[in-house]
Scaffold this motif. Sequence first.
Motif, PDB file in Angstrom:
ATOM      1  N   PHE A  65     -20.743   0.059  51.783  1.00 19.24           N
ATOM      2  CA  PHE A  65     -21.775  -0.354  50.686  1.00 19.24           C
ATOM      3  C   PHE A  65     -22.647   0.803  50.144  1.00 19.24           C
ATOM      4  O   PHE A  65     -22.646   1.757  50.732  1.00 19.24           O
ATOM      5  N   THR A  68     -15.523  -8.659  53.600  1.00 17.88           N
ATOM      6  CA  THR A  68     -16.360  -8.061  54.566  1.00 17.88           C
ATOM      7  C   THR A  68     -15.998  -8.690  56.060  1.00 17.88           C
ATOM      8  O   THR A  68     -16.109  -9.766  56.296  1.00 17.88           O
ATOM      9  N   MET A  87     -18.013  -6.071  48.430  1.00 15.80           N
ATOM     10  CA  MET A  87     -17.533  -5.005  47.386  1.00 15.80           C
ATOM     11  C   MET A  87     -16.466  -5.261  46.883  1.00 15.80           C
ATOM     12  O   MET A  87     -15.363  -5.792  47.372  1.00 15.80           O
ATOM     13  N   HIS A 127     -21.385  -4.447  43.837  1.00 12.54           N
ATOM     14  CA  HIS A 127     -21.882  -5.017  45.149  1.00 12.54           C
ATOM     15  C   HIS A 127     -22.496  -6.355  44.619  1.00 12.54           C
ATOM     16  O   HIS A 127     -23.477  -6.355  44.187  1.00 12.54           O
ATOM     17  N   GLU A 161     -22.015 -10.756  51.719  1.00 13.67           N
ATOM     18  CA  GLU A 161     -22.368  -9.395  50.914  1.00 13.67           C
ATOM     19  C   GLU A 161     -20.572  -9.026  50.838  1.00 13.67           C
ATOM     20  O   GLU A 161     -19.829  -9.142  51.515  1.00 13.67           O
TER      21      GLU A 161
END
Length: 484
Positions: A259, A251, A148, A127, A146
């Motif tokens: 998440f 995202t 992943m 992450h 953010e």
Amino acid sequence: MRLFEVLLVLSCFALLVDLLFMKRSAKKTGLGVGIGSSVILLVQLFVEGYRWQLLLVYIMTALFILIVLLRHSGKMVNLKIGKLLKYSLSSLIVILLVVSTGLAVYLPVFDLPKLEGPEKVGTQTFHFTDQNRDEVLTEDQSDKRELMVQVWYPTENRNNNKRGTLFPNDKEMFKKFIQSFSTSLKLPDFVLDYWKYNRTNSYENVEILPSTSLYPLVLLSHGMGTSKVLHASQAENLASHGFIVVTIDHTYSTFATIFPDGRVTDYKTKMTTVEDRREIGNIWTQDVEFVIDQIEKLNSGAIESQFKGKIDLNNLGVMGHSFGGATAFNTTYLDHRVKAGINMDGSLYEVENRDDINKPFMFIRSGSFEDWLANFEIDRNSDDEVTKSLSDELHIMKNVINHGGNVIYVEGTQHFNFTDLQFYSELIKLTGITGDINGKRGSNIVNQYVLDFFNKQLKGTSGNLLQGPSDMYPEVKFIDPEEL
């Protein structure tokens, strides 16, 4: 279908045959069929696991077992029913069993195709948060971008871990993931519940295979509205041949991204104009560049991980499907760290000032590309913005070929044959988003050409498939620059 699912269906029909044709005097045979069917039913439910497609088979099997055991134990009155009613009921039961079995066949539990490379594959998820970028796809102005990402790599799997599932193991996270996806498809949650059984060839959080040489790196971007989960087989294949592969979830442009804290984000991207495409494309390009930054930190030890000193950052490639393929092209052009790239059936969102790309690149298009070229030829002289953009894209492809790259297409494929979606159901072909080609065959062809390209450009080996048509893969057609 899985082994005990097949045995369960066969045992159900065996029970029906016993009820219809076996006499009460055949006690041993009847009891044997009943007890054997009971064992198969229990093993299937508790070992392989229940799935709704076989609900009618479960009900019928349990009912038949009860009737057969009671019948042959002498505790059941022998009811006399007419032949018409008897065979009418039997026909209805057979139809229901065939329907249930058909659902199990065409909505299967599947394993990703077996690895063709010599190495086992490990996988680990990270992450990352880009503190230097505001998240523009949400309303909260304090949000940062953010991501992943999932890393796939060669391993020995010395601890003999079990292969991982394709979707999250955690029940709550899986539930949230499926809810997000089923909502987007307007389906009840239970319809996709059986996806929890789908398995990869990879082992989670195992140690990377020690090597005297560094591992080349490939970053992989999914298409708009899909997810990195639809490219697991491609990542596994490259990793099994000695690459480190990083798949990215962009995202708010996925059907679902999970998440570590349990949050699940869904699709929030809006693209109604050409300018919207460019803006989102810029976000995705920055995503890839940011992930490269983070991989550099993993390799240097700035971020603690087992990948310190294991990655060959001088041999870095990017690839992607659809919008992710366009992103791969854009990133290859803009980022000096990227040595080579592949676009799998993606229309470019940025064509201005992109025609002088001087890095190795390959466009892999679906089988409809030849027809698309023919139709475009009719409208080539149009002066509208879309036609001009397509013309510029073809000019870029022509330059790629003239600079030693490749433009190929695969007959029998459609847009989603470049993803793992083709393994989920043969019924998907009816929608037209995958082609007539067998899913595993289509996947294998794409994997072979992707591997050959990156072996040549990042390892300095192979490259034989890129030289021209192959008898092994007659579906693959090479585009001559004069055709563009």
